[in-house]
Design a protein around this motif. Sequence first.
Motif, short mmCIF file in Angstrom:
data_model
loop_
_atom_site.label_atom_id
_atom_site.label_comp_id
_atom_site.label_asym_id
_atom_site.label_seq_id
_atom_site.Cartn_x
_atom_site.Cartn_y
_atom_site.Cartn_z
N SER A 1 0.85 -1.20 0.00
CA SER A 1 0.00 0.00 0.00
C SER A 1 0.89 1.24 0.00
N PHE A 2 0.35 2.34 -0.51
CA PHE A 2 1.15 3.56 -0.51
C PHE A 2 1.37 4.05 0.91
N GLU A 3 0.40 3.87 1.78
CA GLU A 3 0.55 4.31 3.17
C GLU A 3 1.74 3.61 3.83
N ARG A 4 1.87 2.32 3.60
CA ARG A 4 3.02 1.57 4.15
C ARG A 4 4.33 2.10 3.57
N PHE A 5 4.36 2.30 2.26
CA PHE A 5 5.56 2.82 1.62
C PHE A 5 5.88 4.23 2.11
N TYR A 6 4.86 5.06 2.27
CA TYR A 6 5.04 6.43 2.75
C TYR A 6 5.65 6.44 4.15
N ASN A 7 5.19 5.55 5.01
CA ASN A 7 5.78 5.44 6.35
C ASN A 7 7.26 5.09 6.29
N GLN A 8 7.62 4.21 5.37
CA GLN A 8 9.03 3.84 5.18
C GLN A 8 9.84 5.04 4.70
N LEU A 9 9.27 5.83 3.80
CA LEU A 9 9.97 7.03 3.33
C LEU A 9 10.22 8.00 4.48
N GLN A 10 9.21 8.20 5.31
CA GLN A 10 9.35 9.13 6.43
C GLN A 10 10.45 8.68 7.40
N GLU A 11 10.56 7.37 7.61
CA GLU A 11 11.60 6.85 8.49
C GLU A 11 12.98 7.00 7.85
#
Length: 140
Positions: A26-36
């Motif tokens: 999901s994009f939300e999961r990927f987005y969280n990884q980007l933020q980290e």
Amino acid sequence: MKICIINGPNLNLLGKRETDIYGNVSFERFYNQLQEKYCAVEFDYFQSNIEGEIINKIHEVGFSFDGIILNAGAYTHTSVGIGDAVKGVHSPVVEVHITNTYSRESFRHQSYIAGSAKGVIVGFGLQSYELAIQSFLLES
């Protein structure tokens, strides 16, 4: 550094929709990884299936953010309005696509955004977004 990621129609279905083409994350999961991974970057994320809302978001962030990563989805190939919004703001825009649009249907070969964008990244899956982030970081 402030970067806004704007996703267009149907990208809210990533991880569920045509996983053979778009993957199962999901994009939300990927987005969280980007933020980290890029904790020095202040991210803003927006997704809409509605053309006018995407234009409004470009207007909202396009004079104060250091960059915009835009995956306008199918609107890339149909929306003169989104193309004009990109042209009208000061923040540089990188157009991204998860798939290689040039290996798909011929109507996907046209972009109303590319001519006003800082650059275009296609075909690297979700990593297309990360390449766009890196392009902004190299310039800072």
